[in-house]
Design an enzyme around this catalytic site. Structure first.
Site, PDB file in Angstrom:
ATOM      1  N   ASP A 235      39.926 -82.114  -7.580  1.00 39.01           N
ATOM      2  CA  ASP A 235      40.993 -83.035  -7.869  1.00 39.01           C
ATOM      3  C   ASP A 235      41.935 -83.239  -6.633  1.00 39.01           C
ATOM      4  OD1 ASP A 235      42.361 -83.970 -10.915  1.00 39.01           O
ATOM      5  OD2 ASP A 235      43.570 -84.459  -9.105  1.00 39.01           O
TER       6      ASP A 235
ATOM      7  N   VAL B   4      37.369 -87.405  -4.291  1.00 40.81           N
ATOM      8  CA  VAL B   4      35.967 -87.682  -4.557  1.00 40.81           C
ATOM      9  C   VAL B   4      35.508 -88.862  -3.197  1.00 40.81           C
ATOM     10  CG1 VAL B   4      36.044 -87.349  -6.959  1.00 40.81           C
ATOM     11  CG2 VAL B   4      36.687 -89.497  -5.991  1.00 40.81           C
TER      12      VAL B   4
ATOM     13  N   LEU C  28      35.314 -87.722 -13.711  1.00 40.50           N
ATOM     14  CA  LEU C  28      36.344 -88.485 -14.479  1.00 40.50           C
ATOM     15  C   LEU C  28      37.704 -89.018 -13.429  1.00 40.50           C
ATOM     16  CD1 LEU C  28      35.261 -87.125 -16.979  1.00 40.50           C
ATOM     17  CD2 LEU C  28      37.429 -86.519 -17.622  1.00 40.50           C
TER      18      LEU C  28
ATOM     19  N   THR D 224      38.145 -95.580  -4.826  1.00 39.47           N
ATOM     20  CA  THR D 224      37.772 -94.394  -5.897  1.00 39.47           C
ATOM     21  C   THR D 224      36.700 -94.614  -6.834  1.00 39.47           C
ATOM     22  OG1 THR D 224      39.887 -93.450  -5.344  1.00 39.47           O
ATOM     23  CG2 THR D 224      38.803 -92.576  -7.439  1.00 39.47           C
TER      24      THR D 224
ATOM     25  N   TYR E 218      40.593-101.999 -11.436  1.00 43.62           N
ATOM     26  CA  TYR E 218      40.097-100.694 -12.201  1.00 43.62           C
ATOM     27  C   TYR E 218      38.875-101.293 -12.922  1.00 43.62           C
ATOM     28  CZ  TYR E 218      40.484 -97.357 -15.872  1.00 43.62           C
ATOM     29  OH  TYR E 218      40.315 -96.519 -16.939  1.00 43.62           O
TER      30      TYR E 218
ATOM     31  N   THR F  55      42.853 -93.259 -25.432  1.00 49.49           N
ATOM     32  CA  THR F  55      43.071 -91.997 -25.849  1.00 49.49           C
ATOM     33  C   THR F  55      44.194 -91.208 -25.469  1.00 49.49           C
ATOM     34  OG1 THR F  55      40.530 -91.492 -25.495  1.00 49.49           O
ATOM     35  CG2 THR F  55      42.025 -89.520 -25.635  1.00 49.49           C
TER      36      THR F  55
HETATM   37  P1  NAD Z   1      44.593 -88.992 -15.441  1.00 49.49           P
HETATM   38  O1  NAD Z   1      45.234 -90.073 -14.469  1.00 49.49           O
HETATM   39  O2  NAD Z   1      45.431 -88.283 -16.151  1.00 49.49           O
HETATM   40  O3  NAD Z   1      43.447 -88.343 -14.775  1.00 49.49           O
HETATM   41  C1  NAD Z   1      42.812 -88.765 -13.503  1.00 49.49           C
HETATM   42  C2  NAD Z   1      42.631 -87.629 -12.540  1.00 49.49           C
HETATM   43  O4  NAD Z   1      41.798 -88.020 -11.459  1.00 49.49           O
HETATM   44  C3  NAD Z   1      43.817 -86.980 -12.028  1.00 49.49           C
HETATM   45  O5  NAD Z   1      44.031 -85.804 -12.202  1.00 49.49           O
HETATM   46  C4  NAD Z   1      43.935 -87.469 -10.716  1.00 49.49           C
HETATM   47  O6  NAD Z   1      44.726 -86.937  -9.781  1.00 49.49           O
HETATM   48  C5  NAD Z   1      42.554 -87.513 -10.273  1.00 49.49           C
HETATM   49  N1  NAD Z   1      42.158 -88.345  -9.250  1.00 49.49           N
HETATM   50  C6  NAD Z   1      42.556 -89.841  -8.871  1.00 49.49           C
HETATM   51  N2  NAD Z   1      41.813 -90.273  -7.991  1.00 49.49           N
HETATM   52  C7  NAD Z   1      41.211 -89.086  -7.310  1.00 49.49           C
HETATM   53  C8  NAD Z   1      40.353 -88.887  -6.099  1.00 49.49           C
HETATM   54  N3  NAD Z   1      40.064 -90.111  -5.296  1.00 49.49           N
HETATM   55  N4  NAD Z   1      39.609 -88.065  -6.038  1.00 49.49           N
HETATM   56  C9  NAD Z   1      39.886 -86.726  -6.617  1.00 49.49           C
HETATM   57  N5  NAD Z   1      40.645 -86.868  -7.976  1.00 49.49           N
HETATM   58  C10 NAD Z   1      41.146 -87.817  -8.408  1.00 49.49           C
HETATM   59  O7  NAD Z   1      43.677 -90.174 -16.464  1.00 49.49           O
HETATM   60  P2  NAD Z   1      42.698 -89.576 -17.654  1.00 49.49           P
HETATM   61  O8  NAD Z   1      43.496 -90.381 -18.682  1.00 49.49           O
HETATM   62  O9  NAD Z   1      42.646 -88.254 -17.743  1.00 49.49           O
HETATM   63  O10 NAD Z   1      41.469 -90.401 -17.326  1.00 49.49           O
HETATM   64  C11 NAD Z   1      40.462 -89.628 -16.870  1.00 49.49           C
HETATM   65  C12 NAD Z   1      39.036 -90.720 -16.758  1.00 49.49           C
HETATM   66  O11 NAD Z   1      38.898 -91.081 -17.965  1.00 49.49           O
HETATM   67  C13 NAD Z   1      39.443 -91.780 -15.833  1.00 49.49           C
HETATM   68  O12 NAD Z   1      38.241 -92.082 -15.002  1.00 49.49           O
HETATM   69  C14 NAD Z   1      39.891 -93.050 -16.683  1.00 49.49           C
HETATM   70  O13 NAD Z   1      39.431 -94.286 -16.394  1.00 49.49           O
HETATM   71  C15 NAD Z   1      38.835 -92.777 -17.793  1.00 49.49           C
HETATM   72  N6  NAD Z   1      39.496 -93.308 -19.121  1.00 49.49           N
HETATM   73  C16 NAD Z   1      40.373 -92.726 -19.806  1.00 49.49           C
HETATM   74  C17 NAD Z   1      41.098 -93.360 -20.852  1.00 49.49           C
HETATM   75  C18 NAD Z   1      42.316 -92.599 -21.599  1.00 49.49           C
HETATM   76  O14 NAD Z   1      42.968 -93.507 -22.646  1.00 49.49           O
HETATM   77  N7  NAD Z   1      42.743 -91.629 -21.281  1.00 49.49           N
HETATM   78  C19 NAD Z   1      40.535 -94.613 -21.355  1.00 49.49           C
HETATM   79  C20 NAD Z   1      39.325 -95.022 -20.645  1.00 49.49           C
HETATM   80  C21 NAD Z   1      38.986 -94.644 -19.379  1.00 49.49           C
END
Ligand code: NAD
Ligand code: UDP
Length: 316
Positions: A33, A59, A73, A92, A145, A175
């Site tokens: 991360d 990443v 993720l 990303t 996105y 979520t």
């Molecule tokens: P979040 O923002 O809390 O977590 C994303 C994590 O990815 C963070 O810890 C961030 O620091 C890390 N990150 C971002 N860019 C990065 C990079 N280039 N290299 C390494 N780390 C990186 O979001 P979340 O809600 O936990 O979402 C996680 C995943 O689930 C995402 O891919 C998101 O698109 C997907 N998602 C989440 C939801 C939701 O409702 N929570 C809905 C649809 C999709």
């Protein structure tokens, strides 16, 4: 059997819960991360655990890994966060996913891609089934996105076709739960934090748009089941089909908190989807999965978390 598992974005909201679950299941877990939206504190229960490792890295330039499974993720998920630096978001989603697919192919690992209900855009089919191709504005503010995630899905199925890679595609619907960041900007955290601070609750538009909210524990269970299933290279919707308007959500938060915080109407963001509800027939049938936590119970747990967070910052 103990597996070596890489979780990208593991310091974020979903990722940190997933890391905890995988360690509890007996696996060796590495989290990669860059802390763009994630926080080390989310992993405080795991730091120092002998089967857990935290690596700060991007990443887009990942180190090499030898693992059995990858949950990919890493990506900001909140509209405010992913629009802050749209080029970085699309880099990303696309370049980062290519890198992780290469790592999976080279180490013979199975990979799960965190996709999103945003691939359906502002949907004209309701509820959304996996067969629906979506209605996405390719040049709007959400495109970095939405199109980034659509491309990530295309990359995943291409690696499956060309290299025989085992890929799982989770289309995650909204979520919520503990560890959403305080300043994340998504609706559940915004409303709860505003109500706790007795500030106006910001309703975008008239609040008549709908969403379907899934509690984090249910989502993590769905992700693990999907990874362990035979659903290769086919997207699976994961979410709670209970749909409500955003105005109803505001009322629920106010009533659970006994808050009289006023409502404040703000302009609806461009391309904000008007409705969203997952058809989870496939997840029910193929994963024997369905959400168990209702909105009141989930909101109560989330409120408890934010109460602690807010009072830690603003001691009475
Ligand atoms: P979040 O923002 O809390 O977590 C994303 C994590 O990815 C963070 O810890 C961030 O620091 C890390 N990150 C971002 N860019 C990065 C990079 N280039 N290299 C390494 N780390 C990186 O979001 P979340 O809600 O936990 O979402 C996680 C995943 O689930 C995402 O891919 C998101 O698109 C997907 N998602 C989440 C939801 C939701 O409702 N929570 C809905 C649809 C999709
Ligand atoms: N929203 C709102 N007030 C807020 C934050 C969001 O009314 O303070 C609305 C937003 O316009 C959208 C819905 O709530 O219609 C869900 O927004 P969120 O950013 O959580 O996720 P999205 O589903 O849009 O990606």
């Amino acid at each position: 059997m103990t597996r070596r598992i890489l979780v990208t974005g593991g310091a974020g909201f979903l990722g940190s819960h997933l890391c905890e679950r995988l360690v509890a299941d007996g696996h060796e877990v590495t989290c990669l991360d860059n802390f763009y939206t994630g926080h080390r504190e989310n992993l405080s229960a795991l730091l120092g655990h002998r089967r857990f490792e935290l690596i700060r890295g991007d990443v887009n330039e990942p180190p090499s890994f030898e693992v059995d499974e990858i949950y990919h993720l890493a990506c900001p998920a909140s509209p405010i966060q992913y629009q802050r630096n749209p080029v970085r978001t699309i880099r990303t989603s696309v370049h980062g996913t290519l890198n992780l697919l290469d790592i999976a192919r080279d180490s013979g690992a199975r990979i799960l891609i965190a996709s999103t209900s945003e691939v359906y855009g502002d949907p004209e089919v309701h509820p959304q089934t996996e067969e629906y191709w979506g209605h996405v504005n390719p040049v709007g503010p959400r495109a970095c996105y939405d199109e980034g995630k659509r491309c990530a899905e295309a990359l995943a199925v291409s690696y499956a076709r060309q290299y025989g890679l085992q890929v799982r595609i989770a289309r995650i619907f909204n979520t919520y739960g503990p560890r959403l960041a305080l300043d994340d900007g998504r609706v559940v955290s915004n409303f709860i934090v505003q109500a706790l601070r007795n500030q106006p609750i910001t309703l975008y538009g008239m609040g008549q748009q709908t969403r379907s909210f899934c509690f984090v524990a249910d989502m993590i269970d769905g992700l693990v089941r999907l990874m362990n299933s035979d659903c290769n290279a086919q997207p699976i919707n994961l979410g709670n089909p209970a749909e409500l308007t955003i105005a109803d959500l505001a009322e629920k938060v106010r009533s659970l908190l006994g808050s009289s915080a006023p409502l404040m109407y703000r302009e609806l963001p461009v391309d904000d989807p008007r409705q969203r509800q997952p058809d989870i027939g496939k997840a029910r049938q193929l994963l024997q999965w369905e959400p168990r936590v209702g909105i009141e119970e989930g909101l109560a747990k989330t409120i408890q978390y934010f109460r602690q967070q807010v009072s830690a910052i603003e001691p009475k």
